[in-house]
Write a protein that holds these residues in place. Structure first.
Motif, short mmCIF file in Angstrom:
data_model
loop_
_atom_site.label_atom_id
_atom_site.label_comp_id
_atom_site.label_asym_id
_atom_site.label_seq_id
_atom_site.Cartn_x
_atom_site.Cartn_y
_atom_site.Cartn_z
N SER A 115 41.78 40.68 45.69
CA SER A 115 40.91 41.33 44.72
C SER A 115 40.50 42.71 45.21
O SER A 115 40.27 42.91 46.42
CB SER A 115 39.65 40.47 44.50
N TYR A 116 40.38 43.67 44.29
CA TYR A 116 39.92 45.00 44.70
C TYR A 116 38.50 44.95 45.27
O TYR A 116 38.13 45.77 46.10
CB TYR A 116 39.98 45.99 43.54
N ALA A 117 37.72 43.97 44.83
CA ALA A 117 36.37 43.82 45.39
C ALA A 117 36.43 43.58 46.90
O ALA A 117 35.47 43.88 47.62
CB ALA A 117 35.63 42.67 44.71
N ASP A 118 37.55 43.06 47.39
CA ASP A 118 37.69 42.82 48.83
C ASP A 118 37.59 44.11 49.63
O ASP A 118 37.18 44.08 50.79
CB ASP A 118 39.03 42.14 49.13
N VAL A 119 37.97 45.23 49.03
CA VAL A 119 37.83 46.52 49.71
C VAL A 119 36.36 46.77 50.04
O VAL A 119 36.01 47.19 51.15
CB VAL A 119 38.40 47.66 48.85
N GLY A 120 35.48 46.49 49.08
CA GLY A 120 34.06 46.66 49.32
C GLY A 120 33.49 45.61 50.25
O GLY A 120 32.66 45.91 51.12
N GLN A 160 30.98 51.05 56.53
CA GLN A 160 30.10 50.00 56.02
C GLN A 160 29.32 50.48 54.80
O GLN A 160 29.18 49.78 53.80
CB GLN A 160 29.16 49.54 57.13
N ARG A 161 28.85 51.71 54.87
CA ARG A 161 28.11 52.26 53.73
C ARG A 161 29.02 52.46 52.52
O ARG A 161 28.59 52.25 51.38
CB ARG A 161 27.45 53.59 54.12
N GLN A 162 30.26 52.86 52.77
CA GLN A 162 31.22 53.01 51.67
C GLN A 162 31.45 51.68 50.96
O GLN A 162 31.46 51.60 49.73
CB GLN A 162 32.55 53.54 52.20
N GLY A 163 31.65 50.63 51.74
CA GLY A 163 31.88 49.31 51.16
C GLY A 163 30.69 48.83 50.37
O GLY A 163 30.84 48.28 49.26
N TYR A 164 29.51 49.03 50.92
CA TYR A 164 28.29 48.57 50.24
C TYR A 164 28.10 49.33 48.93
O TYR A 164 27.73 48.74 47.90
CB TYR A 164 27.08 48.78 51.17
N GLU A 165 28.38 50.62 48.95
CA GLU A 165 28.24 51.43 47.74
C GLU A 165 29.23 50.98 46.67
O GLU A 165 28.88 50.94 45.47
CB GLU A 165 28.46 52.91 48.08
N ASP A 175 30.17 41.65 33.62
CA ASP A 175 30.07 40.29 34.16
C ASP A 175 31.31 39.96 35.00
O ASP A 175 31.20 39.30 36.04
CB ASP A 175 29.93 39.28 33.03
N GLU A 176 32.47 40.41 34.54
CA GLU A 176 33.71 40.14 35.28
C GLU A 176 33.69 40.81 36.64
O GLU A 176 34.15 40.23 37.64
CB GLU A 176 34.92 40.63 34.47
N GLN A 177 33.15 42.02 36.71
CA GLN A 177 33.07 42.72 38.00
C GLN A 177 32.10 42.03 38.95
O GLN A 177 32.37 41.90 40.15
CB GLN A 177 32.67 44.18 37.77
N ARG A 178 30.97 41.60 38.41
CA ARG A 178 30.00 40.89 39.26
C ARG A 178 30.58 39.58 39.77
O ARG A 178 30.38 39.21 40.93
CB ARG A 178 28.71 40.64 38.47
N ALA A 179 31.31 38.89 38.91
CA ALA A 179 31.95 37.64 39.34
C ALA A 179 33.01 37.91 40.41
O ALA A 179 33.18 37.13 41.35
CB ALA A 179 32.57 36.94 38.14
N MET A 180 33.71 39.04 40.29
CA MET A 180 34.72 39.41 41.27
C MET A 180 34.09 39.64 42.64
O MET A 180 34.61 39.21 43.68
CB MET A 180 35.44 40.68 40.81
N VAL A 181 32.93 40.31 42.65
CA VAL A 181 32.23 40.56 43.91
C VAL A 181 31.77 39.25 44.54
O VAL A 181 31.97 39.02 45.74
CB VAL A 181 31.03 41.50 43.69
N GLN A 182 31.16 38.38 43.74
CA GLN A 182 30.66 37.12 44.28
C GLN A 182 31.79 36.28 44.84
O GLN A 182 31.66 35.68 45.93
CB GLN A 182 29.92 36.34 43.20
#
Length: 307
Positions: A115-120, A160-165, A175-182
């Motif tokens: 998932s692209y969220a994994d980058v963050g 770390q700050r880049q990922g958090y941002e 909602d799909e993006q939030r679910a991806m992060v979780q």
């Protein structure tokens, strides 16, 4: 030799630095080579999970950020291999041992990034864990290692700050993006806790490394610091950490938390993780494909000597 050993011990007890030309016990040198090599290999292998997303980044800005980060990791590997070389080992020797499976890298990089969220999440949790582990190494007893860590820690803090941002931006989205992060946090939380190594009572090297001043904190102490740092950050993000045992302990002034699956940890360390074979194969291919560059560099150096 006794006088040299006594001088070495006095240097350690004073908290001074051991430099490459100083006498040091063979076991101290061996421990440093093992630890610095593992750290260097981790930086290089660690380019793969996020590097795979460079061409799929959702914007030019995100692509530039990711390119810069992956480039930084390559530089970290260079600093660390250079520090290891001051101990009498060559970069080629260390690379050969990695490719032969005789040296390790951090277990975290043997997990997939679907998932692209994994980058963050990698930036927030993995680089966050790295910062907890590496900031004390700026005060490690071996000079070249400690000096290399100063710049590395500054850049890891930026990562770390880049990922958090990135995660914060996604959590403000759909909602799909939030679910991806979780979902990403659920996958990476426990492997991130494993990054600090096994529990202190199961770690064969921690006590001696602490006595020599190579390490400044135990695995369990570092893990506790990471959890205490991450919980309020997770709350600010609006994500839930996947640990039913996670709760504030007022008496200790820290969070209680569950234990990772240490059987899984040891399986990954021994080469049976989801991406162990893939990561090493990719590294071998890159090494083989770059043979002509190394050959050209050697030829150029010899030509300069002749001229």
């Amino acid at each position: 030799m006794t006088e040299l050993a006594e001088y070495f011990e006095a240097t350690i007890q004073r908290g001074d630095r051991v430099e490459p030309r100083d006498w040091m016990p063979d076991a101290y040198r061996k421990t440093l080579v093992r630890q610095i090599a593992q750290h260097a290999h981790s930086e290089i292998i660690g380019m793969q999970p996020e590097g795979a997303w460079i061409s799929c980044a959702p914007s030019l800005r995100r692509k530039a950020i990711l390119l810069a980060k992956v480039q930084d990791e390559a530089g970290h590997g260079l600093y660390l291999y250079s520090a290891a070389e001051t101990l009498g080992t060559s970069r080629r020797e260390l690379t050969d041992k990695l490719l032969a499976g005789k040296q390790k890298y951090s277990s975290i990089f043997n997990y997939p990034t679907p998932s692209y969220a994994d980058v963050g999440t990698i930036g927030w949790l993995v680089d966050g864990a790295a910062i907890c582990n590496q900031v004390p190494l700026c005060r490690t007893s071996f000079g070249p290692y400690g000096r290399a860590m100063i710049r590395i820690c500054k850049e890891e803090s930026f990562h770390q700050r880049q990922g958090y941002e990135l995660l914060m931006t996604m959590m403000r989205g759909t909602d799909e993006q939030r679910a991806m992060v979780q979902e990403s946090v659920n996958r990476f939380w426990w492997p991130a806790l494993m990054m600090f190594g096994p529990p202190d009572d199961a770690s064969p090297n921690t006590a001696q490394s602490m006595a020599w001043g190579i390490k400044r904190d135990t695995n369990d102490d570092l893990r506790q610091k990471f959890v205490d740092m991450s919980v309020p950050q997770a709350e600010a993000l609006g994500v839930t950490l996947p640990d039913p045992d996670l709760k504030w302990n007022a008496e200790r002034g820290s969070y209680d938390f569950g234990q990772p699956d240490w059987d899984e940890f040891w399986a990954v360390v021994k080469g049976d993780g989801p991406c162990n074979a893939e990561r090493l194969e990719h590294r071998r291919k890159a090494h083989d494909d770059g043979a002509w560059v190394r050959g050209a560099a050697v030829a150029f150096a010899r030509l300069e000597e002749e001229l």
